[in-house]
Motif scaffolding. Structure first.
Motif, PDB file in Angstrom:
ATOM      1  N   ARG A 122     -33.524  23.722  83.521  1.00 42.11           N
ATOM      2  CA  ARG A 122     -32.489  24.723  83.741  1.00 42.11           C
ATOM      3  C   ARG A 122     -31.140  24.209  83.227  1.00 42.11           C
ATOM      4  O   ARG A 122     -30.765  23.048  83.458  1.00 42.11           O
ATOM      5  CB  ARG A 122     -32.365  25.043  85.225  1.00 42.11           C
ATOM      6  N   ASP A 123     -30.456  25.064  82.493  1.00 45.14           N
ATOM      7  CA  ASP A 123     -29.113  24.750  82.013  1.00 45.14           C
ATOM      8  C   ASP A 123     -28.129  25.111  83.123  1.00 45.14           C
ATOM      9  O   ASP A 123     -27.974  26.283  83.476  1.00 45.14           O
ATOM     10  CB  ASP A 123     -28.816  25.549  80.741  1.00 45.14           C
ATOM     11  N   LYS A 124     -27.472  24.134  83.675  1.00 46.20           N
ATOM     12  CA  LYS A 124     -26.560  24.379  84.788  1.00 46.20           C
ATOM     13  C   LYS A 124     -25.356  25.213  84.386  1.00 46.20           C
ATOM     14  O   LYS A 124     -24.611  25.684  85.255  1.00 46.20           O
ATOM     15  CB  LYS A 124     -26.104  23.041  85.374  1.00 46.20           C
ATOM     16  N   ARG A 125     -25.162  25.384  83.088  1.00 43.64           N
ATOM     17  CA  ARG A 125     -24.051  26.222  82.596  1.00 43.64           C
ATOM     18  C   ARG A 125     -24.557  27.488  81.901  1.00 43.64           C
ATOM     19  O   ARG A 125     -23.816  28.121  81.156  1.00 43.64           O
ATOM     20  CB  ARG A 125     -23.183  25.412  81.642  1.00 43.64           C
ATOM     21  N   CYS A 126     -25.815  27.837  82.136  1.00 44.20           N
ATOM     22  CA  CYS A 126     -26.422  28.998  81.458  1.00 44.20           C
ATOM     23  C   CYS A 126     -25.610  30.264  81.736  1.00 44.20           C
ATOM     24  O   CYS A 126     -25.344  30.605  82.895  1.00 44.20           O
ATOM     25  CB  CYS A 126     -27.860  29.183  81.919  1.00 44.20           C
ATOM     26  N   ARG A 127     -25.244  30.960  80.665  1.00 45.89           N
ATOM     27  CA  ARG A 127     -24.467  32.196  80.817  1.00 45.89           C
ATOM     28  C   ARG A 127     -25.258  33.282  81.540  1.00 45.89           C
ATOM     29  O   ARG A 127     -24.679  34.114  82.237  1.00 45.89           O
ATOM     30  CB  ARG A 127     -24.025  32.719  79.446  1.00 45.89           C
ATOM     31  N   CYS A 128     -26.575  33.253  81.402  1.00 43.69           N
ATOM     32  CA  CYS A 128     -27.390  34.326  81.970  1.00 43.69           C
ATOM     33  C   CYS A 128     -27.783  34.045  83.423  1.00 43.69           C
ATOM     34  O   CYS A 128     -27.335  34.721  84.347  1.00 43.69           O
ATOM     35  CB  CYS A 128     -28.625  34.551  81.106  1.00 43.69           C
ATOM     36  N   CYS A 129     -28.632  33.039  83.644  1.00 37.77           N
ATOM     37  CA  CYS A 129     -29.195  32.877  84.989  1.00 37.77           C
ATOM     38  C   CYS A 129     -28.273  32.128  85.945  1.00 37.77           C
ATOM     39  O   CYS A 129     -28.488  32.161  87.157  1.00 37.77           O
ATOM     40  CB  CYS A 129     -30.570  32.214  84.923  1.00 37.77           C
ATOM     41  N   VAL A 130     -27.225  31.457  85.444  1.00 35.65           N
ATOM     42  CA  VAL A 130     -26.276  30.759  86.311  1.00 35.65           C
ATOM     43  C   VAL A 130     -24.986  31.579  86.462  1.00 35.65           C
ATOM     44  O   VAL A 130     -24.555  31.892  87.572  1.00 35.65           O
ATOM     45  CB  VAL A 130     -25.964  29.350  85.773  1.00 35.65           C
TER      46      VAL A 130
END
Length: 338
Positions: free
Chosen positions: A236-244
């Motif tokens: 998981r990308d902790k800076r994800c524009r979508c799911c975070v």
């Protein structure tokens, strides 16, 4: 139920209760090409209760090499319609809805509303990013699948539990940077294999058997020619524009006419901002003085010199013979007039 699904029900993985769950499930298959036809065929036969098949295109001769639900009699018929007609004869237990539509930001939430799972059978990244936006926003599990050349890949995405598609691929790749079936070809065995893996994962999700984070954080990669199988961990990308951050860039695009270049086909697709209900009979009367025209209940095809317009009932059109958006828009305005 016992007779039709008997070989499935005796599996301890499914059983009678599992089969009942499948029969109550609703899924959407986005794209009905090489991947979509396989997964639709598998899940209709498995007894998934309601299946919506969404595809914007019609059957062409070069599809028959790998798109298993179609034959020569289907050429010129919308893929969703041709697939649904065949599958209804396979399993009358299942409710099958054919949607001859281009999935886009104008209709995506409505099309995917109320389903338990979305399955990727598309052939372009833009649509996958849109699917990801809708599914993350609405908390709908979905399965990314792709096949080109001799290899395929698959990743299961369960919003709130796993990385999303933008954790794996933050932005749409540059045009021309990825191989496509038009540029790299495709061996007809790989879509069958990778879509069968997708079908199995779909059944597991519908039965709540694939809900652990670790199992769903892998990108599966299989090369049928070299017979190599890999699992690639996706974090998981902790800076994800979508799911975070919950910024749905592809869903919240400007609500306007959509013009899309169809890769490798020397064609432009035009989707009007507002859906229409075109009378093919009336339009054919006007166009027959200008060129060759034919139509059925689903599609009108007009040929004029080296250009061809394939027009759908809702006003969407595929214009062949040009990759120039302005030229395509001019032809659309001249002959369709909306």
């Amino acid at each position: 139920m016992q007779d039709r699904y008997s070989r499935q029900v005796i599996l301890p993985n499914i059983g009678e209760e599992g089969q009942k769950t499948l029969l109550k499930s609703k899924i959407a298959i986005i794209g009905c090409g090489a991947l979509g036809t396989v997964v639709a065929n598998n899940l209709v036969r498995a007894g998934v209760g309601k299946i919506s098949i969404i595809d914007r295109d019609f059957v062409e001769l070069n599809n028959l090499q790998r798109q298993i639900l179609f034959d020569e009699d289907d050429i010129g018929i919308p893929k969703a319609v041709a697939a649904a007609e065949k599958l209804k004869r396979v399993n009358s237990d299942v409710e099958i809805e054919a949607m001859v539509k281009d999935l886009n930001h104008l209709n995506a939430e409505k099309i995917m509303s109320g389903v338990d799972l979305v399955l990727d059978g598309t052939d372009n990244m833009q649509t996958r990013f849109l699917i990801n936006d809708v599914c993350v926003k609405s908390q709908i599990p979905w399965i990314y699948t792709a096949a080109v050349g001799t290899y395929g890949m698959m990743m299961t995405i369960v919003p709130g539990r796993t990385p999303c598609f933008r954790c794996f691929l933050p932005d749409v790749p540059e045009p021309g940077s990825l191989p496509t079936c038009d540029t790299a070809g495709v061996l007809n065995t790989i879509p069958v294999i990778i879509a069968s893996i997708e079908s199995t994962e779909a059944i597991k999700i519908l039965l709540k058997e694939n809900m652990t984070t670790n199992a769903e954080s892998n990108l599966i990669f299989y090369d049928v020619w070299n017979n190599t199988f890999e699992k690639i961990a996706v974090m998981r990308d902790k800076r994800c524009r979508c799911c975070v951050e919950h910024k749905f860039d592809f869903l919240n695009a400007a609500k306007k006419e959509i013009i899309t270049s169809l890769c490798g086909r020397n064609a432009i697709q035009i989707t009007p901002a507002k859906s229409a209900d075109i009378s093919f009979k009336s339009l054919a009367e006007r166009l027959k003085r200008l060129g060759e025209v034919r139509f059925n209940n689903f599609i009108l095809v007009f040929k004029e010199r080296d250009k061809e317009i394939s027009l759908f009932k809702d006003g969407r059109a595929i214009i062949k013979g040009t990759d120039d958006e302005k030229a395509a828009r001019s032809l659309y305005a001249r002959y369709v007039g909306i």
